[in-house]
Motif scaffolding. Structure first.
Motif, PDB file in Angstrom:
ATOM      1  N   ALA A  43      48.344  40.212  39.188  1.00 18.48           N
ATOM      2  CA  ALA A  43      48.558  40.917  38.083  1.00 18.48           C
ATOM      3  C   ALA A  43      47.175  41.019  37.412  1.00 18.48           C
ATOM      4  O   ALA A  43      46.618  40.025  37.266  1.00 18.48           O
ATOM      5  CB  ALA A  43      49.840  40.405  37.234  1.00 18.48           C
ATOM      6  N   PRO A  44      46.880  42.326  37.094  1.00 20.16           N
ATOM      7  CA  PRO A  44      45.608  42.372  36.134  1.00 20.16           C
ATOM      8  C   PRO A  44      45.529  41.640  35.105  1.00 20.16           C
ATOM      9  O   PRO A  44      46.881  41.490  34.152  1.00 20.16           O
ATOM     10  CB  PRO A  44      45.452  43.811  36.337  1.00 20.16           C
ATOM     11  N   PRO A  45      44.682  41.488  34.125  1.00 22.66           N
ATOM     12  CA  PRO A  45      44.820  40.864  32.726  1.00 22.66           C
ATOM     13  C   PRO A  45      45.238  41.808  31.803  1.00 22.66           C
ATOM     14  O   PRO A  45      45.442  43.040  31.908  1.00 22.66           O
ATOM     15  CB  PRO A  45      43.261  40.720  32.476  1.00 22.66           C
ATOM     16  N   SER A  46      45.878  41.228  30.765  1.00 22.34           N
ATOM     17  CA  SER A  46      46.774  42.049  29.856  1.00 22.34           C
ATOM     18  C   SER A  46      45.752  42.654  28.895  1.00 22.34           C
ATOM     19  O   SER A  46      44.483  42.107  28.681  1.00 22.34           O
ATOM     20  CB  SER A  46      47.761  40.964  29.244  1.00 22.34           C
ATOM     21  N   ASP A  47      46.438  43.485  28.115  1.00 18.69           N
ATOM     22  CA  ASP A  47      45.573  43.747  26.779  1.00 18.69           C
ATOM     23  C   ASP A  47      45.245  42.684  25.972  1.00 18.69           C
ATOM     24  O   ASP A  47      44.184  42.653  25.141  1.00 18.69           O
ATOM     25  CB  ASP A  47      46.418  44.917  25.861  1.00 18.69           C
ATOM     26  N   PRO A 201      40.531  51.861  56.761  1.00 23.62           N
ATOM     27  CA  PRO A 201      40.657  50.854  57.685  1.00 23.62           C
ATOM     28  C   PRO A 201      39.186  50.141  57.745  1.00 23.62           C
ATOM     29  O   PRO A 201      39.374  48.820  58.274  1.00 23.62           O
ATOM     30  CB  PRO A 201      41.047  51.818  59.003  1.00 23.62           C
ATOM     31  N   LYS A 202      38.350  50.502  57.814  1.00 21.60           N
ATOM     32  CA  LYS A 202      37.011  49.642  57.948  1.00 21.60           C
ATOM     33  C   LYS A 202      36.215  49.400  56.532  1.00 21.60           C
ATOM     34  O   LYS A 202      35.088  48.788  56.724  1.00 21.60           O
ATOM     35  CB  LYS A 202      36.007  50.633  58.865  1.00 21.60           C
ATOM     36  N   SER A 203      36.889  49.653  55.666  1.00 22.66           N
ATOM     37  CA  SER A 203      36.217  49.216  54.277  1.00 22.66           C
ATOM     38  C   SER A 203      36.498  47.931  53.764  1.00 22.66           C
ATOM     39  O   SER A 203      37.555  47.284  54.043  1.00 22.66           O
ATOM     40  CB  SER A 203      36.796  50.496  53.172  1.00 22.66           C
ATOM     41  N   TRP A 204      35.697  47.429  52.920  1.00 22.93           N
ATOM     42  CA  TRP A 204      35.664  46.004  52.586  1.00 22.93           C
ATOM     43  C   TRP A 204      36.698  45.893  51.303  1.00 22.93           C
ATOM     44  O   TRP A 204      37.264  44.967  50.942  1.00 22.93           O
ATOM     45  CB  TRP A 204      34.248  45.389  52.264  1.00 22.93           C
ATOM     46  N   VAL A 205      37.015  47.190  50.512  1.00 24.60           N
ATOM     47  CA  VAL A 205      37.685  47.119  49.335  1.00 24.60           C
ATOM     48  C   VAL A 205      39.157  46.301  49.363  1.00 24.60           C
ATOM     49  O   VAL A 205      39.350  45.670  48.613  1.00 24.60           O
ATOM     50  CB  VAL A 205      37.878  48.609  48.935  1.00 24.60           C
ATOM     51  N   ARG A 206      39.840  46.599  50.512  1.00 22.58           N
ATOM     52  CA  ARG A 206      41.044  45.714  50.849  1.00 22.58           C
ATOM     53  C   ARG A 206      41.067  45.336  52.130  1.00 22.58           C
ATOM     54  O   ARG A 206      42.040  45.617  52.901  1.00 22.58           O
ATOM     55  CB  ARG A 206      42.335  46.778  50.383  1.00 22.58           C
ATOM     56  N   ALA A 207      40.407  44.394  52.357  1.00 23.63           N
ATOM     57  CA  ALA A 207      40.313  44.071  54.074  1.00 23.63           C
ATOM     58  C   ALA A 207      40.534  42.423  53.793  1.00 23.63           C
ATOM     59  O   ALA A 207      40.994  41.984  52.523  1.00 23.63           O
ATOM     60  CB  ALA A 207      39.041  44.161  54.359  1.00 23.63           C
ATOM     61  N   ARG A 240      40.780  46.983  39.884  1.00 28.71           N
ATOM     62  CA  ARG A 240      40.810  47.167  41.036  1.00 28.71           C
ATOM     63  C   ARG A 240      40.689  46.205  42.206  1.00 28.71           C
ATOM     64  O   ARG A 240      41.197  46.129  43.247  1.00 28.71           O
ATOM     65  CB  ARG A 240      39.690  48.339  41.598  1.00 28.71           C
ATOM     66  N   THR A 241      39.752  44.987  41.706  1.00 25.18           N
ATOM     67  CA  THR A 241      39.716  43.873  42.532  1.00 25.18           C
ATOM     68  C   THR A 241      41.017  43.214  42.835  1.00 25.18           C
ATOM     69  O   THR A 241      41.449  42.952  43.819  1.00 25.18           O
ATOM     70  CB  THR A 241      38.748  43.110  41.644  1.00 25.18           C
ATOM     71  N   VAL A 242      41.833  43.029  41.545  1.00 27.75           N
ATOM     72  CA  VAL A 242      43.110  42.390  41.608  1.00 27.75           C
ATOM     73  C   VAL A 242      44.006  43.061  42.551  1.00 27.75           C
ATOM     74  O   VAL A 242      44.657  42.475  43.414  1.00 27.75           O
ATOM     75  CB  VAL A 242      43.732  42.119  40.157  1.00 27.75           C
ATOM     76  N   ALA A 243      44.029  44.265  42.452  1.00 24.49           N
ATOM     77  CA  ALA A 243      44.887  45.092  43.222  1.00 24.49           C
ATOM     78  C   ALA A 243      44.764  45.181  44.695  1.00 24.49           C
ATOM     79  O   ALA A 243      45.432  45.299  45.507  1.00 24.49           O
ATOM     80  CB  ALA A 243      44.963  46.663  42.751  1.00 24.49           C
ATOM     81  N   ASN A 244      43.358  44.826  45.064  1.00 22.16           N
ATOM     82  CA  ASN A 244      43.016  44.953  46.603  1.00 22.16           C
ATOM     83  C   ASN A 244      42.643  43.556  47.106  1.00 22.16           C
ATOM     84  O   ASN A 244      42.261  43.490  48.093  1.00 22.16           O
ATOM     85  CB  ASN A 244      41.687  45.846  46.496  1.00 22.16           C
ATOM     86  N   PHE A 245      43.059  42.393  46.423  1.00 19.55           N
ATOM     87  CA  PHE A 245      42.765  41.342  46.853  1.00 19.55           C
ATOM     88  C   PHE A 245      43.917  40.413  47.766  1.00 19.55           C
ATOM     89  O   PHE A 245      43.609  39.460  48.140  1.00 19.55           O
ATOM     90  CB  PHE A 245      42.356  40.202  45.702  1.00 19.55           C
ATOM     91  N   ASP A 246      44.880  41.093  48.136  1.00 22.18           N
ATOM     92  CA  ASP A 246      46.159  40.490  48.597  1.00 22.18           C
ATOM     93  C   ASP A 246      45.803  39.993  50.123  1.00 22.18           C
ATOM     94  O   ASP A 246      46.203  39.147  50.530  1.00 22.18           O
ATOM     95  CB  ASP A 246      47.423  41.497  48.557  1.00 22.18           C
ATOM     96  N   ASP A 286      43.481  33.765  35.666  1.00 18.49           N
ATOM     97  CA  ASP A 286      42.848  33.947  36.976  1.00 18.49           C
ATOM     98  C   ASP A 286      43.580  35.239  37.763  1.00 18.49           C
ATOM     99  O   ASP A 286      43.319  35.532  38.920  1.00 18.49           O
ATOM    100  CB  ASP A 286      42.977  32.483  37.679  1.00 18.49           C
ATOM    101  N   CYS A 287      44.560  35.847  37.050  1.00 22.24           N
ATOM    102  CA  CYS A 287      45.350  37.003  37.557  1.00 22.24           C
ATOM    103  C   CYS A 287      46.267  36.531  38.713  1.00 22.24           C
ATOM    104  O   CYS A 287      46.775  37.479  39.413  1.00 22.24           O
ATOM    105  CB  CYS A 287      44.605  37.965  37.742  1.00 22.24           C
TER     106      CYS A 287
END
Length: 617
Positions: A43-47, A201-207, A240-246, A286-287
């Motif tokens: 989950a991303p950091p809160s307000d 498919p070939k991007s590092w964003v969510r690999a 975006r980092t947190v959403a794509n790190f799974d 640490d999200c």
């Protein structure tokens, strides 16, 4: 011999009898992939976390942590501080970094990162102005670059980490104009290129490989450093980092093994740790990026992959760098177990003895190897916790990991450089940096590595041969490289064919017998690479190396029900494979390959058993 359980058809048997331990292994073909593990998404950091953003310095340490570190006087802290002083002194005397006008920026960015971290922390701990000026100079030169080469985004991740830490740790000493220059560089060269990188498919964003950790991790550090100046952009980057790190996080599940091999495991995991620690220190969360199943177990993986000789199981694209592992002190802190870092602490002690010309207090458990100080040494000093409890005396001798890369490592003893050691891998050739080495194994006994892996081939050689380095399809020319394809590994092959890239081999541990026998059901091989001197004997082969010997008894049967008998001399071939075979291949001085070819009728099931016994008999 410990009896194996009943096996399915098409199951050759391979057993290795090793001094005080018996390792029993069998072949099992398993083409199905494991289902993805279930876990709570980060989950991303809160307000509220953003509203409480602390002043500088805030990354990895705050003024109170720096002050506490100055007061620490335990042995490890003093060793680390001496090593940092040594590293920083060498940075002061170093020539200017050569930033090439075109091409990769990763190497120069790493060097700048090491200089900035070492000199900036030394300045904070000692007040030395020479180190301050060198760190400032390196930071501003990096900021003046017109771009950080987003075409190869690893360099951006490295440069962003350097700029972020430099800006944060030197903030009080930078002029307003200098701060503006760094902020503009971070936005133009890291944050905007990161946000503009498309997913796919070939991007590092969510690999699920190291690029995801390095690129997101480095840019997030830089975004946190300038967050009060560019709050909206920083939040966008981090969300975006947190959403794509799974996918990257799930690759450790469930036991902490890593599909890319020890080298890239170290690289990606280091930036995973850096990302977690940067978020915690700057935003108090640490999200959930630490909580992926198996992630905190990867500390054990690091220790398991090192054999009694002190060398790692160098599967996949492995690059020998002899770097120590700063993140091991972070994992020891997280798991509250000092024993997890015992190899790292031993490396630090040896490195300290080298620079101080002092003899080590005790002989190392494994043979000495050169230690190259990591560019993250400054972070290691911040991660060290002298209050850690001792932890367990020694882990279990048999370890099996499931997941993306099934692995097993067995040893007859810990802290014995002559112990027997066997490591084997399953998995698939299609993962990032993978080889056609499914079922490959290494074997050590009496301080000698008898069956070995060659590691990776030079990427430069492969590019010069116009190979498609990152194409993992069935008929890719990547597999024509000896060290990468099936020719360079201890594996089972059928009629010399490539391994099936659509298949995956799992590993199953066998119950340990009362006499200490341990084993696994895995993919294994009758093709064996060794640097030993190989001679024939009446019942197989004898290998000689470094004054030691290993006897191989080789038995085969034409059907699953027929009794095993000694293999004929014609079924055993000893090949000299020391010379390079093609443009993309390196020479392998002293390397021989043992090829065992038992005749098997079509659609029949045959058996092969190898018994390896070290020492004279």
């Amino acid at each position: 011999m410990f009896p194996l359980p009943p096996l399915p058809p098409v199951a050759p048997l391979l057993s290795l009898l090793l001094r005080s331990a018996l390792f029993a292994l069998a072949l099992l073909l398993a083409p199905a992939f494991l289902p993805a593990p279930a876990f709570a998404l980060p989950a991303p950091p809160s307000d509220a976390a953003w509203a409480a953003l602390p002043p500088h310095p805030r990354l990895f340490a705050n003024p109170a942590r720096f002050a506490a570190l100055q007061a620490q006087t335990d042995e490890v802290t003093l060793q680390l501080r001496a090593l940092l002083a040594h590293q920083a002194a060498r940075k002061l005397d170093a020539k200017p970094i050569n930033y090439p006008p075109t091409g990769f920026l990763m190497g120069p960015a790493r060097e700048a990162q090491g200089r900035i971290l070492a000199c900036a922390l030394t300045c904070r701990l000692t007040g030395d102005k020479a180190h301050l000026e060198r760190a400032r100079s390196e930071l501003l030169i990096l900021a003046a670059m017109p771009e950080w080469r987003p075409s190869h985004f690893l360099g951006v991740g490295e440069a962003a980490l350097a700029a972020g830490v430099g800006y944060d740790w030197l903030y009080e000493e930078l002029t307003p104009d200098e701060r503006d220059r760094v902020v503009r560089a971070v936005v133009a060269n890291a944050i905007r290129p990161c946000l503009e990188t498309p997913d796919g498919p070939k991007s590092w964003v969510r690999a699920d490989f190291n690029w995801t950790q390095v690129c997101h991790g480095g840019v997030t550090v830089a975004a946190l450093a300038i967050a009060e100046r560019e709050t909206a952009l920083a939040r966008q980057v981090i969300e975006r980092t947190v959403a794509n790190f799974d996918r990257a996080g799930a690759s450790y599940s469930p036991d902490g093994s890593h599909a890319e091999g020890p080298s890239y495991r170290s690289y990606g995991t280091s930036f995973h740790v850096i990302l977690v620690d940067a978020l915690r220190t700057a935003l108090g969360t640490d999200c959930g990026l630490e909580e992926f199943p198996g992630f905190l177990k990867t500390d054990d993986f690091n220790n398991r992959m090192v054999g009694p000789t002190g060398e790692e199981y160098n599967y996949s694209d492995y690059h020998t760098e002899n770097l120590h592992e700063p993140i091991m002190l972070w994992f020891a802190r997280e798991n509250r177990d000092r024993s997890l870092a015992r190899d790292e602490l031993a490396d630090l002690a040896r490195a300290h003895a080298t620079i101080s010309a002092a003899a080590p207090a005790a002989a190392p458990a494994t043979p000495a190897r050169p230690i190259v100080l990591s560019r993250h040494l400054a972070l290691e000093l911040l991660w060290w916790d002298p209050t850690l409890p001792a932890g367990v005396a020694a882990p279990a001798r048999h370890w099996t990991a499931a997941g993306v890369l099934p692995l097993s490592a067995m040893r007859s003893a810990w802290d014995d450089p002559t112990a027997s050691f066997l490591a084997i891998k399953g998995g698939t050739p299609t993962h990032s940096h993978a080889h056609m080495d499914v079922g490959s194994f290494i074997l050590e006994a009496d301080g000698v590595r008898w069956a070995l892996d060659l590691g990776t081939e030079s990427y430069g050689k492969m590019r010069a041969a116009k190979l498609d380095l990152w194409n993992y399809t069935q008929h890719s020319n990547r597999w024509t490289t000896s060290r990468v394809g099936p020719e360079g590994h201890n594996i089972l092959r059928f009629d010399g064919a490539y391994q099936n890239v659509a298949g995956k081999a799992d590993i199953r541990a066998l119950p340990e017998a009362p006499d200490g026998t341990m084993g696994n059901v895995v993919e294994l091989s009758p093709q064996w690479h060794t640097k030993a001197r190989v001679t024939r004997t009446p019942d197989g082969l004898r290998l000689g190396q470094a004054g030691q010997s290993l006897a191989l008894r080789i038995e085969v049967s034409p059907t699953v029900d027929a009794p095993l008998g000694l293999a004929t001399a014609g079924a055993i071939v000893i090949e000299d494979v020391s010379a390079a075979r093609a443009t993309q291949d390196s020479a392998n001085p002293g390397l021989s390959r043992i090829v065992i070819t038992p005749p098997t009728a079509a659609h029949a099931t045959a058996r092969l058993r190898l018994t390896a016994t070290p020492g004279p008999r």
